[in-house]
Write a protein that holds these residues in place. Sequence first.
Motif, PDB file in Angstrom:
ATOM      1  N   SER A 170     102.543 -56.018  37.856  1.00 40.38           N
ATOM      2  CA  SER A 170     101.812 -54.965  39.410  1.00 40.38           C
ATOM      3  C   SER A 170     102.084 -53.558  38.661  1.00 40.38           C
ATOM      4  O   SER A 170     103.125 -53.348  37.275  1.00 40.38           O
ATOM      5  N   SER A 218      98.541 -46.923  46.949  1.00 36.10           N
ATOM      6  CA  SER A 218      97.606 -48.123  47.342  1.00 36.10           C
ATOM      7  C   SER A 218      98.907 -48.329  46.309  1.00 36.10           C
ATOM      8  O   SER A 218      98.725 -49.887  45.836  1.00 36.10           O
ATOM      9  N   ALA A 256      89.809 -62.535  44.961  1.00 34.17           N
ATOM     10  CA  ALA A 256      90.744 -61.932  45.682  1.00 34.17           C
ATOM     11  C   ALA A 256      91.122 -62.709  46.579  1.00 34.17           C
ATOM     12  O   ALA A 256      91.612 -62.897  47.320  1.00 34.17           O
ATOM     13  N   HIS A 271      98.522 -56.720  54.440  1.00 32.91           N
ATOM     14  CA  HIS A 271      96.958 -56.384  53.790  1.00 32.91           C
ATOM     15  C   HIS A 271      96.144 -55.694  54.340  1.00 32.91           C
ATOM     16  O   HIS A 271      95.070 -55.014  53.535  1.00 32.91           O
ATOM     17  N   ASP A 290      94.153 -63.238  46.784  1.00 34.06           N
ATOM     18  CA  ASP A 290      95.858 -63.326  47.476  1.00 34.06           C
ATOM     19  C   ASP A 290      95.630 -63.233  49.269  1.00 34.06           C
ATOM     20  O   ASP A 290      96.525 -64.578  49.715  1.00 34.06           O
ATOM     21  N   GLY A 328      96.335 -52.581  52.278  1.00 30.54           N
ATOM     22  CA  GLY A 328      95.768 -53.000  50.800  1.00 30.54           C
ATOM     23  C   GLY A 328      93.599 -52.756  50.860  1.00 30.54           C
ATOM     24  O   GLY A 328      93.123 -52.613  49.719  1.00 30.54           O
ATOM     25  N   GLU A 384      99.417 -52.502  46.989  1.00 26.61           N
ATOM     26  CA  GLU A 384      98.612 -53.357  45.999  1.00 26.61           C
ATOM     27  C   GLU A 384     100.738 -54.437  45.836  1.00 26.61           C
ATOM     28  O   GLU A 384     100.434 -55.919  44.859  1.00 26.61           O
TER      29      GLU A 384
END
Length: 197
Positions: A194, A69, A20, A116, A22, A119, A73
């Motif tokens: 995405s 979501s 993860a 964030h 990001d 998320g 995302e």
Amino acid sequence: MSDFWLYFNIGLKHVLDINAYDHVLFLMALSLPYTFRDWKKVLVLVTLFTIGHTLSLILSVFGVVKVDSVVIEFLIPITILITALYNIFKWARKSGGKNDSLTFISVTTLFFGIIHGLGFSNYFKVVLPPTADDKLLPVLEFALGIEAAQLIVVIAMLVLAFVVQEFLRFAKRDWILIISAFVAGVVVPMIAGSEIW
């Protein structure tokens, strides 16, 4: 006390999870323009991100905010790209980091923290016990883990920047442009792939 370590570790692993990345990419882009001399500014930015992250988590856990979501995302890599492009456009000019507006960066960082946090909210709601009377304490314990992990990432970036700039003699401007371009290059495929499309 064991619950504290449970939620603290979830927060720590949320940021430091290699799968993860990001969160790490955002912190890389955010901290690039700074050095150890700017530690107060960096601490303010990291803490603002944590506050935004925690605020959205609280609103989600208590059912005040519900966001699709797929949209979140999609927005997470957008926030990373915006941060990287901000660095690129700012430092591509000859004046570089002059007239740095901490107010603009602070508000943006707080807002990006909110995105964030949303998320992660669905996963975090699953981790909380369904009958937890006090959901606020676990969220705050999680936030401390987030803050600690972010500080680890930012300190690592500051050390790396110091080594690259002082020992390898990279100009600060070049370092910022190269790493910002790298971050942008990593997130563009995330945006393109995405589910929102």
